[in-house]
Scaffold this active site. Structure first.
Site, PDB file in Angstrom:
ATOM      1  CD  GLU A 109     -11.173 -25.029  -5.367  1.00  0.00           C
ATOM      2  OE1 GLU A 109     -11.925 -24.937  -4.432  1.00  0.00           O
ATOM      3  OE2 GLU A 109     -10.043 -24.575  -5.209  1.00  0.00           O
ATOM      4  CE  LYS A 111     -20.991 -21.364  -3.820  1.00  0.00           C
ATOM      5  NZ  LYS A 111     -22.175 -21.919  -2.887  1.00  0.00           N
ATOM      6  CG  ASP A 113     -26.056 -27.000  -1.790  1.00  0.00           C
ATOM      7  OD1 ASP A 113     -25.615 -26.145  -1.182  1.00  0.00           O
ATOM      8  OD2 ASP A 113     -26.947 -27.241  -2.436  1.00  0.00           O
ATOM      9  CE1 TYR A 218     -14.015 -23.633   1.210  1.00  0.00           C
ATOM     10  CE2 TYR A 218     -15.216 -25.488   0.581  1.00  0.00           C
ATOM     11  CZ  TYR A 218     -15.275 -24.585   1.249  1.00  0.00           C
ATOM     12  OH  TYR A 218     -16.449 -23.892   1.867  1.00  0.00           O
ATOM     13  CE  LYS A 306     -25.613 -20.003  -5.427  1.00  0.00           C
ATOM     14  NZ  LYS A 306     -25.763 -19.202  -4.606  1.00  0.00           N
ATOM     15  CB  CYS A 400     -63.976  -8.614 -15.766  1.00  0.00           C
ATOM     16  SG  CYS A 400     -62.739  -7.731 -16.376  1.00  0.00           S
ATOM     17  CB  CYS A 403     -65.042  -4.205 -17.086  1.00  0.00           C
ATOM     18  SG  CYS A 403     -65.266  -5.672 -17.670  1.00  0.00           S
ATOM     19  CB  CYS A 416     -63.610 -10.234 -19.191  1.00  0.00           C
ATOM     20  SG  CYS A 416     -64.372  -8.744 -19.432  1.00  0.00           S
ATOM     21  CB  CYS A 421     -63.160  -5.425 -20.765  1.00  0.00           C
ATOM     22  SG  CYS A 421     -62.089  -5.830 -19.273  1.00  0.00           S
TER      23      CYS A 421
HETATM   24  S1  IVH Z   1     -13.900 -20.996  -1.205  1.00  0.00           S
HETATM   25  C1  IVH Z   1     -12.440 -16.996   0.609  1.00  0.00           C
HETATM   26  N1  IVH Z   1     -14.494 -23.078  -2.377  1.00  0.00           N
HETATM   27  O1  IVH Z   1     -19.673 -21.663  -0.870  1.00  0.00           O
HETATM   28  C2  IVH Z   1     -13.017 -18.280  -0.029  1.00  0.00           C
HETATM   29  N2  IVH Z   1     -16.063 -22.043  -1.180  1.00  0.00           N
HETATM   30  O2  IVH Z   1     -20.676 -19.027  -1.523  1.00  0.00           O
HETATM   31  C3  IVH Z   1     -13.977 -18.873   0.754  1.00  0.00           C
HETATM   32  N3  IVH Z   1     -18.108 -23.529  -1.057  1.00  0.00           N
HETATM   33  O3  IVH Z   1     -18.885 -20.011   2.142  1.00  0.00           O
HETATM   34  C4  IVH Z   1     -14.800 -19.991  -0.020  1.00  0.00           C
HETATM   35  N4  IVH Z   1     -17.516 -25.184  -2.385  1.00  0.00           N
HETATM   36  O4  IVH Z   1     -19.144 -22.652   2.133  1.00  0.00           O
HETATM   37  C5  IVH Z   1     -14.918 -21.870  -1.545  1.00  0.00           C
HETATM   38  N5  IVH Z   1     -14.608 -25.015  -3.609  1.00  0.00           N
HETATM   39  C6  IVH Z   1     -15.207 -24.214  -2.695  1.00  0.00           C
HETATM   40  C7  IVH Z   1     -16.552 -24.178  -2.266  1.00  0.00           C
HETATM   41  C8  IVH Z   1     -16.921 -23.124  -1.285  1.00  0.00           C
HETATM   42  C9  IVH Z   1     -18.393 -24.525  -1.527  1.00  0.00           C
HETATM   43  C10 IVH Z   1     -19.272 -22.687  -0.180  1.00  0.00           C
HETATM   44  C11 IVH Z   1     -18.438 -22.151   1.250  1.00  0.00           C
HETATM   45  C12 IVH Z   1     -18.565 -20.550   0.900  1.00  0.00           C
HETATM   46  C13 IVH Z   1     -19.802 -20.574  -0.109  1.00  0.00           C
HETATM   47  C14 IVH Z   1     -19.597 -19.032  -0.690  1.00  0.00           C
END
Ligand code: IVH
Length: 657
Positions: A109, A111, A113, A218, A306, A400, A403, A416, A421
């Site tokens: 998935e 992630k 932000d 999610y 990340k 420096c 020295c 220097c 030195c």
């Molecule tokens: S799963 C137990 N899925 O990332 C599983 N988290 O660094 C719970 N986040 O606290 C999280 N996209 O705020 C999950 N597709 C995704 C996500 C996601 C963003 C965030 C979420 C979590 C943090 C972890």
């Protein structure tokens, strides 16, 4: 009356459906005018009959709710966060650990932000939205959550259910918001995540309503309540209930496919309308998840890859000065440690005085840092809006730091100039053993410095005298016979290096590893190079005035060192591949007239490749003159001086050989 209530219910369902189609399915089914008309009609009925107002009425989304404080809520199951991995190796090792227990499929998935949210529904109606807080206790943000159009107020089935997901702000809404703030002279928000978090932490829901927030779901914390066996199925299940599920989720079979997904989205992330900061990898099967379990903070069945941060913010705690091999004194930032592209950074270069002044960098500033050329971290900019008045102005040192000799300024840099030195000497020794120079393995910077301070190493010559102190060195704390033997072996091996490593290691000004190789290849051995004069050096491709001057100067005053190194048995010849040909090597050629089948430049390159060099005029030192059609005075001069002449055909024959 009853008719009016029916009408109200009808409108609510209509608008909620239209909202879902518009915001989640991205498929508008009502015109703006129709939508507004229904809304006005609903508002009118509700104002006449406040006792009828339903919790899932779309009028609840407009943001007319103000709370006096955030109520604390305790999550039924803690809201955990995810462990992090930063590179392919760590992704693979996550997989290895999982495979010790189960044979997984993975769900990949994006992630998102933003900030995580828990949504609680009773009989299919949204009753509570809460922040994650510390994972155990969060805050009730129901009034703001209701303003988010992609969060259904009513589900397609009357279930009691909790779901979790991410509230975020799209890039477009974020930019628009900042434009408005700018126009109003308000402080700009740093990024969409901060903007989203700031919006849901408002007592007045009007603000959240005006911010165009969004939400992806999610996570289903209690899948067993619904007889669901896998995460992927749970996503489909939640989608059918009316939740917004990210369309880019993929179910894959193995870690190689996970890595493919990571690579794909690393490349494509900029094309998304919202920001992502990584990829989440989840074991698909819930029975497997249960078997893998949790640590105190994280599920063991999932992790977050990340993306490398290209630029991060941190605090500049101090500015210190360091002395390099050439004596240049450089200001460096001491930073609050931060992770940047896979490593933790606590220092960054500030290059020179002008750089610091032009960027208005002060001690105590919040600064943005990035890796220059992916290696040396540098301070890019200052967050002036984060200043609180306690920041201290920068002042370049005039002595420096080691020295204390008064520094001399050349162009933008301070030097220097004290050859004694200590720091300069240590840096030269470190340079000599470094990877692209003599590559004497085992000599880290620390050991070189310690040996210098103890008096074993004062100049590069001392490396080759170290064996005399073998017994003594073995007694040193932290060194055993094995490590000292290894060091001495590496030193011994370094004697066999090809010439360019030595040339680079000597630290001749302007002679980098590339130039060292050009010189080694061209002159083949150090004696030839030591005899080269300025003009001759200048004739070599890629050797400019500064290098030529520096090389001549170096060898005129360092003959003794070279002789001593020879005495220790160091190789002084180029061992790399050469095309050197006896008929060309070390000979000086002059070209005159038009060559018919090769350009002047091509001829020059060929001669150089074979070990010769090309000069512009004929002198007694000229070895051979190559003559084309309609030769000029150079031809006559060659005849006068009795210099051998090759006509074009002869030259071509020889280079073909
Ligand atoms: S799963 C137990 N899925 O990332 C599983 N988290 O660094 C719970 N986040 O606290 C999280 N996209 O705020 C999950 N597709 C995704 C996500 C996601 C963003 C965030 C979420 C979590 C943090 C972890």
């Amino acid at each position: 009356m009853v008719i009016k209530m029916d009408r109200m219910n009808e409108i609510i369902d209509l608008i909620n459906k239209a909202n879902y189609e518009y915001y989640v399915l991205d498929n508008p089914t009502l015109t703006d005018q129709e939508y507004d008309r229904y809304m006005q009609e609903l508002i009118k009925i509700e104002s006449l009959h406040p006792e009828w107002v339903r919790d899932d009425s779309p009028t609840k989304r407009v943001g007319n709710e103000v709370i006096s404080e955030f109520k604390k809520i305790v999550h039924e199951k803690p809201m955990l966060s995810l462990s992090n991995v930063f590179n392919e190796e760590e992704v693979r090792s996550f997989d290895e650990k999982i495979k010790k227990e189960v044979t997984p499929n993975y769900v990949c998935e994006l992630k998102i932000d933003g900030l995580s949210v828990s949504l609680l529904y009773k009989s299919g109606k949204l009753v509570r939205g809460a922040t994650r807080g510390d994972g155990v206790t969060g805050e009730d943000i129901t009034h703001n959550v209701k303003t988010i159009k992609t969060i259904p107020l009513v589900l397609s089935k009357p279930l009691d259910i909790e779901v979790r997901g991410e509230i975020y702000m799209s890039k477009k809404s974020f930019n628009k918001l900042n434009e408005i703030r700018k126009a109003n002279g308000e402080e700009l928000l740093a990024n969409p995540r901060n903007a989203a978090a700031g919006s849901v932490r408002q007592l007045d829901s009007k603000i959240a309503a005006s911010r165009n927030l969004d939400c992806f779901i999610y996570h289903l914390p209690n899948p067993e309540d619904f007889g669901i066996k896998t995460h992927y199925e749970s996503l489909q299940f939640m989608k059918d209930l009316g939740f917004n599920i990210n369309p880019n989720i993929e179910l894959v079979e193995n870690i190689n496919q996970v890595l493919k997904y990571i690579h794909k989205w690393t490349k494509k992330r900029d094309t998304l309308p919202y920001e992502i900061d990584g990829i989440v990898i989840k074991t698909n099967d819930f029975a497997q998840q249960a078997k893998l379990g949790f640590t105190s903070k994280y599920p063991k069945w999932a992790t977050a890859y990340k993306f490398p941060a290209l630029e991060v913010l941190t605090k500049l705690k101090d500015i210190i000065f360091t002395v390099g091999r050439t004596g240049q004194v450089t200001p460096n930032a001491v930073l609050e440690p931060v992770r940047l592209m896979g490593s933790v950074i606590s220092r960054a270069t500030l290059h020179n005085e002008d750089y610091v002044l032009s960027k208005h960098i002060k001690i105590g500033d919040i600064v943005s840092i990035r890796k220059a050329g992916d290696v040396i971290p540098e301070v890019v900019s200052v967050k002036k809006e984060r200043r609180n008045g306690t920041e201290i102005a920068f002042k370049m040192t005039d002595t420096c730091p080691i020295c204390h000799t008064k520094l001399e300024k050349k162009d933008t840099a301070y030097y220097c100039v004290n050859d004694q030195c200590d720091k300069k000497k240590i840096e030269n020794l470190i340079h000599f053993v470094s990877r692209d120079a003599m590559y004497i393995e085992g000599f880290g910077e620390r050991i070189v410095e310690d040996f210098y301070n103890m008096g074993y190493l004062k100049s590069i010559l001392d490396f080759y005298e170290l064996y005399k102190y073998k017994e003594e060195l073995m007694e040193l704390e932290g060194f055993g016979s094995k490590s000292i033997n290894n060091l001495l072996d590496s030193i011994e091996n370094s004697k066999n290096n090809s010439l360019e490593r030595l040339l680079f290691g000597l630290g001749i000004r302007y002679v980098g590893s590339k130039t060292a190789k050009i010189l080694a290849k061209y002159y083949h051995n150090i004696d030839n190079l030591m005899q080269a004069n300025y003009e001759e050096l200048l004739n070599i491709k890629d050797i400019g005035e500064a290098i030529a001057k520096s090389v001549v100067e170096y060898f005129s005053s360092n003959q003794e060192i070279i002789e001593k190194l020879k005495g220790y048995g160091l190789n002084m010849t180029y061992l790399g591949q050469t095309n050197v040909n006896e008929e060309f090597n070390n000979k000086t050629f002059v070209l005159t007239g038009t060559l018919s089948s090769i350009t002047r430049n091509e001829a020059k390159e060929k001669i150089e490749e074979l070990g010769g060099n090309v000069s512009g005029s004929v002198s007694p030192k000229t070895s051979i003159v190559i003559v084309g059609e309609n030769p000029g005075s150079k031809y006559n001069n060659a005849i006068k001086l009795g210099i051998p002449i090759w006509h074009e055909e002869e030259f071509l024959d020889k280079i073909k050989k």
